[in-house]
Scaffold this motif. Structure first.
Motif, mmCIF file in Angstrom:
data_model
loop_
_atom_site.group_PDB
_atom_site.id
_atom_site.type_symbol
_atom_site.label_atom_id
_atom_site.label_comp_id
_atom_site.label_asym_id
_atom_site.label_seq_id
_atom_site.Cartn_x
_atom_site.Cartn_y
_atom_site.Cartn_z
ATOM 1 N N HIS A 2 0.812 -1.209 0.099
ATOM 2 C CA HIS A 2 -0.007 -0.037 -0.065
ATOM 3 C C HIS A 2 0.721 1.222 0.074
ATOM 4 C CE1 HIS A 2 -3.337 2.592 0.787
ATOM 5 N NE2 HIS A 2 -2.475 3.178 1.892
ATOM 6 N N GLY A 3 1.831 1.477 0.860
ATOM 7 C CA GLY A 3 2.614 2.493 1.070
ATOM 8 C C GLY A 3 3.936 2.288 0.475
ATOM 9 N N GLY A 4 4.921 1.555 1.082
ATOM 10 C CA GLY A 4 6.232 1.405 0.751
ATOM 11 C C GLY A 4 7.220 0.458 1.836
ATOM 12 N N LEU A 5 8.299 0.822 1.583
ATOM 13 C CA LEU A 5 9.317 0.121 2.354
ATOM 14 C C LEU A 5 9.422 0.384 3.934
ATOM 15 C CD1 LEU A 5 11.848 -0.207 -0.586
ATOM 16 C CD2 LEU A 5 10.150 -1.847 0.109
ATOM 17 N N SER A 6 10.284 -0.311 4.578
ATOM 18 C CA SER A 6 10.509 -0.078 5.976
ATOM 19 C C SER A 6 12.035 -0.150 6.177
ATOM 20 C CB SER A 6 9.472 -0.848 6.850
ATOM 21 O OG SER A 6 9.791 -0.541 8.158
ATOM 22 N N GLY A 57 14.972 6.575 -0.354
ATOM 23 C CA GLY A 57 15.697 7.074 -1.465
ATOM 24 C C GLY A 57 15.753 5.953 -2.549
ATOM 25 N N ARG A 58 16.312 6.401 -3.655
ATOM 26 C CA ARG A 58 16.606 5.323 -4.769
ATOM 27 C C ARG A 58 17.540 4.219 -4.344
ATOM 28 N NH1 ARG A 58 18.185 10.230 -8.790
ATOM 29 N NH2 ARG A 58 15.976 11.114 -8.831
ATOM 30 N N LYS A 62 17.105 0.070 -4.644
ATOM 31 C CA LYS A 62 18.042 -0.917 -5.373
ATOM 32 C C LYS A 62 18.502 -1.812 -4.592
ATOM 33 C CE LYS A 62 22.150 -0.389 -8.026
ATOM 34 N NZ LYS A 62 23.081 -1.243 -7.638
ATOM 35 N N GLU A 63 18.908 -1.775 -3.260
ATOM 36 C CA GLU A 63 19.137 -2.353 -2.259
ATOM 37 C C GLU A 63 18.469 -3.447 -1.866
ATOM 38 O OE1 GLU A 63 20.950 -0.346 0.899
ATOM 39 O OE2 GLU A 63 22.153 0.728 -0.291
ATOM 40 N N PHE A 64 16.981 -3.052 -1.566
ATOM 41 C CA PHE A 64 15.915 -3.926 -1.270
ATOM 42 C C PHE A 64 15.498 -4.766 -2.478
ATOM 43 C CE2 PHE A 64 11.442 -5.132 -0.975
ATOM 44 C CZ PHE A 64 11.163 -5.454 0.189
ATOM 45 N N GLU A 66 17.558 -5.772 -4.634
ATOM 46 C CA GLU A 66 18.894 -7.022 -5.147
ATOM 47 C C GLU A 66 18.644 -8.019 -3.947
ATOM 48 O OE1 GLU A 66 22.051 -4.453 -5.243
ATOM 49 O OE2 GLU A 66 22.057 -3.642 -7.129
ATOM 50 N N LYS A 67 18.408 -7.499 -2.759
ATOM 51 C CA LYS A 67 18.638 -8.503 -1.575
ATOM 52 C C LYS A 67 17.272 -9.495 -1.815
ATOM 53 C CE LYS A 67 18.129 -8.952 3.394
ATOM 54 N NZ LYS A 67 17.781 -8.170 4.596
ATOM 55 N N HIS A 68 16.081 -9.238 -2.122
ATOM 56 C CA HIS A 68 15.143 -9.930 -2.291
ATOM 57 C C HIS A 68 14.686 -10.559 -3.556
ATOM 58 C CE1 HIS A 68 14.082 -9.113 1.855
ATOM 59 N NE2 HIS A 68 14.162 -7.896 1.513
ATOM 60 N N ASP A 69 15.582 -10.336 -4.584
ATOM 61 C CA ASP A 69 15.608 -10.879 -5.920
ATOM 62 C C ASP A 69 14.026 -10.547 -6.665
ATOM 63 O OD1 ASP A 69 16.405 -11.932 -8.448
ATOM 64 O OD2 ASP A 69 15.769 -14.109 -7.756
ATOM 65 N N ILE A 70 13.645 -9.413 -6.498
ATOM 66 C CA ILE A 70 12.271 -8.931 -7.277
ATOM 67 C C ILE A 70 12.809 -7.867 -8.251
ATOM 68 C CG2 ILE A 70 11.063 -9.597 -5.256
ATOM 69 C CD1 ILE A 70 10.975 -6.688 -4.255
ATOM 70 N N SER A 71 11.942 -7.818 -9.186
ATOM 71 C CA SER A 71 12.128 -6.873 -10.152
ATOM 72 C C SER A 71 11.149 -5.551 -10.326
ATOM 73 C CB SER A 71 11.747 -7.561 -11.596
ATOM 74 O OG SER A 71 10.523 -8.236 -11.657
ATOM 75 N N LEU A 72 10.214 -5.481 -9.713
ATOM 76 C CA LEU A 72 9.257 -4.482 -9.597
ATOM 77 C C LEU A 72 8.531 -4.259 -8.217
ATOM 78 C CD1 LEU A 72 7.875 -1.949 -11.104
ATOM 79 C CD2 LEU A 72 6.110 -3.677 -11.740
ATOM 80 N N ILE A 73 8.441 -3.149 -7.632
ATOM 81 C CA ILE A 73 7.413 -2.637 -6.615
ATOM 82 C C ILE A 73 6.441 -2.225 -7.021
ATOM 83 C CG2 ILE A 73 7.541 -1.520 -4.123
ATOM 84 C CD1 ILE A 73 10.583 -2.155 -4.272
#
Length: 104
Positions: A2-6, A57-58, A62-64, A66-73
């Motif tokens: 819904h919102g974003g990262l933490s 930030g960007r 990027k780090e998230f 790469e760490k979780h091997d996902i291509s789109l949030i």
């Protein structure tokens, strides 16, 4: 999302482990998942103009990814022109599909 990262999100299993239903706290993982926002003007984590949660930030995106091997949030809840807006080289998209939100 819904919102974003933490900054408290270390493992995606943390999302699955959230007991539901739940009251949303004023800070922490669940609050951030609902209310955090991307911000092109910062690096890392920063304060959110909403007065709740944080901005990221960007580099965080990027780090998230790469760490979780996902291509789109994919996220929502933030008013954006044209109904969608990309962030971090199209790695994160905000979708807002409420026509006439607050009379606009």
């Amino acid at each position: 999302m819904h919102g974003g990262l933490s900054p408290d999100l270390v493992d995606l299993d943390q999302i699955r482990e959230i007991e539901r239903p739940v009251d949303v706290p004023h800070s922490g993982l669940l609050c951030d998942l609902l209310w955090s926002d991307p911000d092109e003007d910062i690096t890392g984590w920063g304060e959110n103009d909403r007065g709740v949660s944080c901005c990221f930030g960007r580099d965080v995106v990027k780090e998230f990814m790469e760490k979780h091997d996902i291509s789109l949030i994919v996220r929502a809840h933030q008013v954006v022109e044209d109904g969608y807006q990309f962030f971090q080289k199209r790695k994160l998209v905000t979708i807002f599909s409420a026509p006439n939100y607050c009379g606009e």
